[in-house]
Design a protein around this motif. Sequence first.
Motif, PDB file in Angstrom:
ATOM      1  N   ASP A   1       0.910  -1.485  -0.422  1.00 41.35           N
ATOM      2  CA  ASP A   1       0.030   0.276   0.007  1.00 41.35           C
ATOM      3  C   ASP A   1       0.343   0.869   0.447  1.00 41.35           C
ATOM      4  OD1 ASP A   1      -1.767   2.573   0.260  1.00 41.35           O
ATOM      5  OD2 ASP A   1      -2.833   1.141   1.544  1.00 41.35           O
ATOM      6  N   ILE A   2       1.071   1.513  -1.053  1.00 41.24           N
ATOM      7  CA  ILE A   2       2.424   2.489  -1.055  1.00 41.24           C
ATOM      8  C   ILE A   2       1.179   4.327  -0.986  1.00 41.24           C
ATOM      9  CG2 ILE A   2       3.423   3.909  -2.527  1.00 41.24           C
ATOM     10  CD1 ILE A   2       3.619   1.642  -4.464  1.00 41.24           C
ATOM     11  N   VAL A   3       0.721   4.259  -1.163  1.00 39.07           N
ATOM     12  CA  VAL A   3      -0.274   5.788  -0.525  1.00 39.07           C
ATOM     13  C   VAL A   3      -0.418   5.625   1.046  1.00 39.07           C
ATOM     14  CG1 VAL A   3      -2.302   6.919  -0.342  1.00 39.07           C
ATOM     15  CG2 VAL A   3      -1.304   6.149  -2.613  1.00 39.07           C
ATOM     16  N   ASP A   4      -0.620   5.057   2.029  1.00 40.75           N
ATOM     17  CA  ASP A   4      -0.483   4.902   3.251  1.00 40.75           C
ATOM     18  C   ASP A   4       0.870   4.558   4.145  1.00 40.75           C
ATOM     19  OD1 ASP A   4      -3.221   4.642   3.063  1.00 40.75           O
ATOM     20  OD2 ASP A   4      -3.356   2.154   3.220  1.00 40.75           O
ATOM     21  N   THR A   5       1.770   3.995   2.859  1.00 39.95           N
ATOM     22  CA  THR A   5       3.126   3.652   3.879  1.00 39.95           C
ATOM     23  C   THR A   5       3.643   5.473   3.410  1.00 39.95           C
ATOM     24  OG1 THR A   5       3.990   2.109   2.734  1.00 39.95           O
ATOM     25  CG2 THR A   5       5.650   2.923   3.838  1.00 39.95           C
ATOM     26  N   ILE A   6       3.085   6.265   2.333  1.00 39.63           N
ATOM     27  CA  ILE A   6       4.233   7.521   2.355  1.00 39.63           C
ATOM     28  C   ILE A   6       3.462   8.478   3.301  1.00 39.63           C
ATOM     29  CG2 ILE A   6       3.991   9.723   0.697  1.00 39.63           C
ATOM     30  CD1 ILE A   6       4.446   7.395  -1.271  1.00 39.63           C
ATOM     31  N   VAL A   7       2.024   7.999   3.280  1.00 45.09           N
ATOM     32  CA  VAL A   7       1.380   9.252   4.948  1.00 45.09           C
ATOM     33  C   VAL A   7       2.276   8.929   5.954  1.00 45.09           C
ATOM     34  CG1 VAL A   7      -0.671   9.610   4.961  1.00 45.09           C
ATOM     35  CG2 VAL A   7      -0.915   9.334   2.784  1.00 45.09           C
ATOM     36  N   GLU A   8       1.764   7.593   6.263  1.00 47.74           N
ATOM     37  CA  GLU A   8       2.452   7.546   7.408  1.00 47.74           C
ATOM     38  C   GLU A   8       3.883   7.693   7.981  1.00 47.74           C
ATOM     39  OE1 GLU A   8       4.182   4.261  10.159  1.00 47.74           O
ATOM     40  OE2 GLU A   8       2.208   3.383   8.337  1.00 47.74           O
ATOM     41  N   TYR A   9       4.460   8.092   6.307  1.00 48.80           N
ATOM     42  CA  TYR A   9       5.587   8.847   6.828  1.00 48.80           C
ATOM     43  C   TYR A   9       6.375   9.905   6.603  1.00 48.80           C
ATOM     44  CZ  TYR A   9      10.329   9.436   5.871  1.00 48.80           C
ATOM     45  OH  TYR A   9      12.300   9.890   5.757  1.00 48.80           O
ATOM     46  N   ALA A  10       5.038  10.765   5.996  1.00 48.94           N
ATOM     47  CA  ALA A  10       4.277  11.752   5.836  1.00 48.94           C
ATOM     48  C   ALA A  10       4.876  12.670   7.189  1.00 48.94           C
ATOM     49  CB  ALA A  10       3.375  12.122   5.231  1.00 48.94           C
ATOM     50  N   ARG A  11       3.862  12.109   7.887  1.00 47.99           N
ATOM     51  CA  ARG A  11       2.973  12.071   9.340  1.00 47.99           C
ATOM     52  C   ARG A  11       3.886  11.907  10.059  1.00 47.99           C
ATOM     53  NH1 ARG A  11      -3.111   9.712   8.625  1.00 47.99           N
ATOM     54  NH2 ARG A  11      -4.024  11.140   7.332  1.00 47.99           N
ATOM     55  N   GLU A  12       4.704  11.163  10.618  1.00 49.17           N
ATOM     56  CA  GLU A  12       6.009  10.846  11.111  1.00 49.17           C
ATOM     57  C   GLU A  12       6.727  11.780  11.409  1.00 49.17           C
ATOM     58  OE1 GLU A  12       7.331   6.946  10.294  1.00 49.17           O
ATOM     59  OE2 GLU A  12       5.555   5.429  11.504  1.00 49.17           O
ATOM     60  N   ASN A  13       6.936  12.260   9.826  1.00 50.26           N
ATOM     61  CA  ASN A  13       8.492  13.146   9.737  1.00 50.26           C
ATOM     62  C   ASN A  13       7.307  14.711   9.941  1.00 50.26           C
ATOM     63  OD1 ASN A  13      10.606  11.837   9.364  1.00 50.26           O
ATOM     64  ND2 ASN A  13       9.201  10.566   7.943  1.00 50.26           N
ATOM     65  N   LYS A  14       6.546  15.211  10.200  1.00 55.59           N
ATOM     66  CA  LYS A  14       6.103  15.981  10.045  1.00 55.59           C
ATOM     67  C   LYS A  14       6.467  16.936   8.669  1.00 55.59           C
ATOM     68  CE  LYS A  14       5.711  16.380  15.114  1.00 55.59           C
ATOM     69  NZ  LYS A  14       6.120  15.102  15.742  1.00 55.59           N
ATOM     70  N   ILE A  15       6.317  16.311   7.707  1.00 55.88           N
ATOM     71  CA  ILE A  15       6.050  16.698   6.354  1.00 55.88           C
ATOM     72  C   ILE A  15       4.959  18.506   6.294  1.00 55.88           C
ATOM     73  CG2 ILE A  15       5.984  16.165   3.724  1.00 55.88           C
ATOM     74  CD1 ILE A  15       8.777  15.431   5.000  1.00 55.88           C
ATOM     75  N   ASP A  16       5.941  18.976   5.537  1.00 53.93           N
ATOM     76  CA  ASP A  16       4.827  20.712   4.838  1.00 53.93           C
ATOM     77  C   ASP A  16       4.844  20.185   3.005  1.00 53.93           C
ATOM     78  OD1 ASP A  16       5.386  21.603   7.872  1.00 53.93           O
ATOM     79  OD2 ASP A  16       7.659  21.545   7.489  1.00 53.93           O
ATOM     80  N   ILE A  17       5.795  20.264   2.686  1.00 54.63           N
ATOM     81  CA  ILE A  17       5.833  20.322   0.997  1.00 54.63           C
ATOM     82  C   ILE A  17       5.719  18.264   0.762  1.00 54.63           C
ATOM     83  CG2 ILE A  17       7.060  21.299  -0.593  1.00 54.63           C
ATOM     84  CD1 ILE A  17       7.703  23.448   0.721  1.00 54.63           C
ATOM     85  N   LEU A  18       5.589  18.411  -0.498  1.00 51.50           N
ATOM     86  CA  LEU A  18       5.253  16.653  -0.999  1.00 51.50           C
ATOM     87  C   LEU A  18       5.894  17.431  -2.219  1.00 51.50           C
ATOM     88  CD1 LEU A  18       4.261  13.914  -0.368  1.00 51.50           C
ATOM     89  CD2 LEU A  18       3.954  14.554  -2.473  1.00 51.50           C
ATOM     90  N   VAL A  19       6.843  16.151  -3.199  1.00 49.09           N
ATOM     91  CA  VAL A  19       7.139  16.198  -4.340  1.00 49.09           C
ATOM     92  C   VAL A  19       7.242  15.769  -4.722  1.00 49.09           C
ATOM     93  CG1 VAL A  19       8.992  17.596  -6.156  1.00 49.09           C
ATOM     94  CG2 VAL A  19       8.586  18.597  -3.836  1.00 49.09           C
TER      95      VAL A  19
END
Length: 127
Positions: free
Chosen positions: A78-96
């Motif tokens: 589940d690529i989307v969920d994995t990216i979402v979880e990673y983004a939340r864990e790392n407090k991502i502000d901008i995604l490219v």
Amino acid sequence: MNPSVRNILVCVTQQKTCERLIKKALEFSNAGDSIYIIHVAKDNWSFLDNDREGEALEYLFGIAKSVGANLTVLRSDDIVDTIVEYARENKIDILVMGDSKGDHSENYFYKSLKLSLDHVEIHVVPN
């Protein structure tokens, strides 16, 4: 912590052409910002046995290192969920992320990320 410091996430595939995405992230970054680079491989993908993909990932590791970023490779079906979880864990502000080649699944990919990460500024870089 400086509130103006941002965390930028670059989503890459196992292709050397993803260097352009890392360069675009650098354009968005300011001094003090952190750049994270992620590649999510499906569980049944064997990129280490494929010389070309392994070489591309090694190349991207080098690019990441040269810009002071880490390249994280994760496995998930589940690529989307994995990216979402990673983004939340790392407090991502901008995604490219890269643009699709007219593939509707990419459209789905972008929309799914946008829906789950509504606070994140998402930039799609054309091919």
